[in-house]
Scaffold this motif. Structure first.
Motif, PDB file in Angstrom:
ATOM      1  N   TYR A 152      75.588  85.182   5.005  1.00 48.45           N
ATOM      2  CA  TYR A 152      75.732  85.873   3.724  1.00 48.45           C
ATOM      3  C   TYR A 152      75.000  87.218   3.755  1.00 48.45           C
ATOM      4  CZ  TYR A 152      75.376  86.428  -1.404  1.00 48.45           C
ATOM      5  OH  TYR A 152      75.426  86.886  -2.686  1.00 48.45           O
ATOM      6  N   ARG A 157      75.879  90.435   1.530  1.00 50.52           N
ATOM      7  CA  ARG A 157      75.969  89.632   0.311  1.00 50.52           C
ATOM      8  C   ARG A 157      77.364  89.661  -0.306  1.00 50.52           C
ATOM      9  NH1 ARG A 157      71.193  88.510  -2.851  1.00 50.52           N
ATOM     10  NH2 ARG A 157      69.616  88.038  -1.332  1.00 50.52           N
ATOM     11  N   ASN A 158      78.373  89.782   0.530  1.00 51.30           N
ATOM     12  CA  ASN A 158      79.762  89.748   0.086  1.00 51.30           C
ATOM     13  C   ASN A 158      80.256  88.313   0.229  1.00 51.30           C
ATOM     14  OD1 ASN A 158      82.642  89.755   0.182  1.00 51.30           O
ATOM     15  ND2 ASN A 158      82.603  91.956   0.591  1.00 51.30           N
ATOM     16  N   VAL A 159      80.488  87.652  -0.914  1.00 52.84           N
ATOM     17  CA  VAL A 159      80.861  86.238  -0.914  1.00 52.84           C
ATOM     18  C   VAL A 159      82.201  86.018  -0.229  1.00 52.84           C
ATOM     19  CG1 VAL A 159      81.386  84.242  -2.373  1.00 52.84           C
ATOM     20  CG2 VAL A 159      79.500  85.754  -2.976  1.00 52.84           C
ATOM     21  N   SER A 160      83.181  86.861  -0.511  1.00 54.04           N
ATOM     22  CA  SER A 160      84.516  86.679   0.078  1.00 54.04           C
ATOM     23  C   SER A 160      84.490  86.815   1.592  1.00 54.04           C
ATOM     24  CB  SER A 160      85.503  87.693  -0.518  1.00 54.04           C
ATOM     25  OG  SER A 160      85.643  87.472  -1.901  1.00 54.04           O
ATOM     26  N   ALA A 163      82.674  83.776   3.091  1.00 56.30           N
ATOM     27  CA  ALA A 163      83.545  82.590   3.067  1.00 56.30           C
ATOM     28  C   ALA A 163      84.589  82.672   4.174  1.00 56.30           C
ATOM     29  CB  ALA A 163      84.220  82.470   1.701  1.00 56.30           C
ATOM     30  N   ARG A 170      86.023  80.223  -1.027  1.00 51.84           N
ATOM     31  CA  ARG A 170      85.088  81.116  -1.698  1.00 51.84           C
ATOM     32  C   ARG A 170      84.343  80.413  -2.831  1.00 51.84           C
ATOM     33  NH1 ARG A 170      85.442  83.837  -6.100  1.00 51.84           N
ATOM     34  NH2 ARG A 170      87.666  83.547  -6.310  1.00 51.84           N
ATOM     35  N   ARG A 171      85.027  79.607  -3.620  1.00 52.97           N
ATOM     36  CA  ARG A 171      84.365  78.921  -4.743  1.00 52.97           C
ATOM     37  C   ARG A 171      83.358  77.892  -4.247  1.00 52.97           C
ATOM     38  NH1 ARG A 171      89.606  78.066  -8.496  1.00 52.97           N
ATOM     39  NH2 ARG A 171      89.805  80.214  -9.172  1.00 52.97           N
ATOM     40  N   GLN A 174      80.360  79.855  -3.341  1.00 53.24           N
ATOM     41  CA  GLN A 174      79.640  80.300  -4.535  1.00 53.24           C
ATOM     42  C   GLN A 174      78.790  79.182  -5.120  1.00 53.24           C
ATOM     43  OE1 GLN A 174      83.086  81.949  -6.633  1.00 53.24           O
ATOM     44  NE2 GLN A 174      81.986  83.900  -6.733  1.00 53.24           N
ATOM     45  N   ARG A 175      79.305  77.955  -5.129  1.00 56.08           N
ATOM     46  CA  ARG A 175      78.535  76.822  -5.642  1.00 56.08           C
ATOM     47  C   ARG A 175      77.300  76.570  -4.761  1.00 56.08           C
ATOM     48  NH1 ARG A 175      83.654  74.769  -6.886  1.00 56.08           N
ATOM     49  NH2 ARG A 175      83.804  73.593  -4.950  1.00 56.08           N
ATOM     50  N   LEU A 177      75.742  78.796  -2.863  1.00 57.62           N
ATOM     51  CA  LEU A 177      74.804  79.906  -3.032  1.00 57.62           C
ATOM     52  C   LEU A 177      74.058  79.844  -4.364  1.00 57.62           C
ATOM     53  CD1 LEU A 177      76.942  82.818  -1.541  1.00 57.62           C
ATOM     54  CD2 LEU A 177      74.943  81.733  -0.500  1.00 57.62           C
ATOM     55  N   ALA A 178      74.671  79.252  -5.373  1.00 51.95           N
ATOM     56  CA  ALA A 178      74.055  79.173  -6.695  1.00 51.95           C
ATOM     57  C   ALA A 178      72.924  78.134  -6.740  1.00 51.95           C
ATOM     58  CB  ALA A 178      75.107  78.831  -7.742  1.00 51.95           C
TER      59      ALA A 178
END
Length: 183
Positions: A152, A157-160, A163, A170-171, A174-175, A177-178
């Motif tokens: 990451y 720090r680009n999520v797409s 992933a 991607r989702r 995101q979960r 990383l959160a």
């Protein structure tokens, strides 16, 4: 403590190279309590200047530094002092980098998180056998989380992009990383 000082030998000079100033300062204090004479550096350029001025008997060098690769510091120290005991310390262990570090002249290779006891054992270890297993190894979940965090950061720090490189949705990423990192 006296026994440890005898193991260190006549030259207790130690160079600690890591771009995390808080970590390197704490490690320096802990190593001084163990009998080493520690100097710190936060960059490849600064470390090379310190080695040129006075090559230490021991070194702990982070693999990834802000201004370059820690293996450049390993090489510079090995050229100036062939008998130096060098430990390469990194946040992510990979066989390829471990082999490269040893080929460049490192004595041992430790993955973070490593404490002062781990570093001291690695620096003073004289046996060629396998080291004892760590007291508190990282869990598999923690290793996975560290790897995701490293990729990451490498992807700015680009999520797409992260992933895509990790071959995950991607989702889902995101979960992950959160959440807080596992212990």
């Amino acid at each position: 403590m006296e026994n440890l000082t005898q193991q260190i030998g006549p030259d207790p000079s130690l160079l600690l190279v890591d771009d995390d100033e808080v970590f390197v300062t704490r490690l320096a204090r802990a190593m001084e309590k163990r009998g080493f004479r520690a100097e710190t550096s936060t960059s490849v350029a600064q470390a090379k200047r310190q080695i040129e001025r006075s090559a230490p008997a021991y070194a702990v060098i982070d693999l990834r530094l802000e201004d370059g690769n820690g293996l450049d510091v390993v090489e510079a120290l090995r050229e100036r002092r062939a008998d130096a005991r060098i430990i390469v310390l990194t946040g992510y262990g990979a066989i390829a980098t471990a082999v490269a570090a040893v080929k460049m002249g490192a004595t041992d290779y430790l993955a973070k998180p490593a404490d002062a006891n781990d570093v001291t054992l690695a620096l003073l270890s004289s046996s060629e056998g396998l080291p004892p297993p760590p007291e508190n190894p990282m869990s598999a979940d923690r290793v996975r989380w560290e790897h995701i965090q490293r990729v990451y950061e490498q992807c700015d720090r680009n999520v797409s992009e992260t992933a895509r490189r990790l071959h995950m949705h991607r989702r889902t990423l995101q979960r992950i990383l959160a959440k807080r990192g596992p212990r």
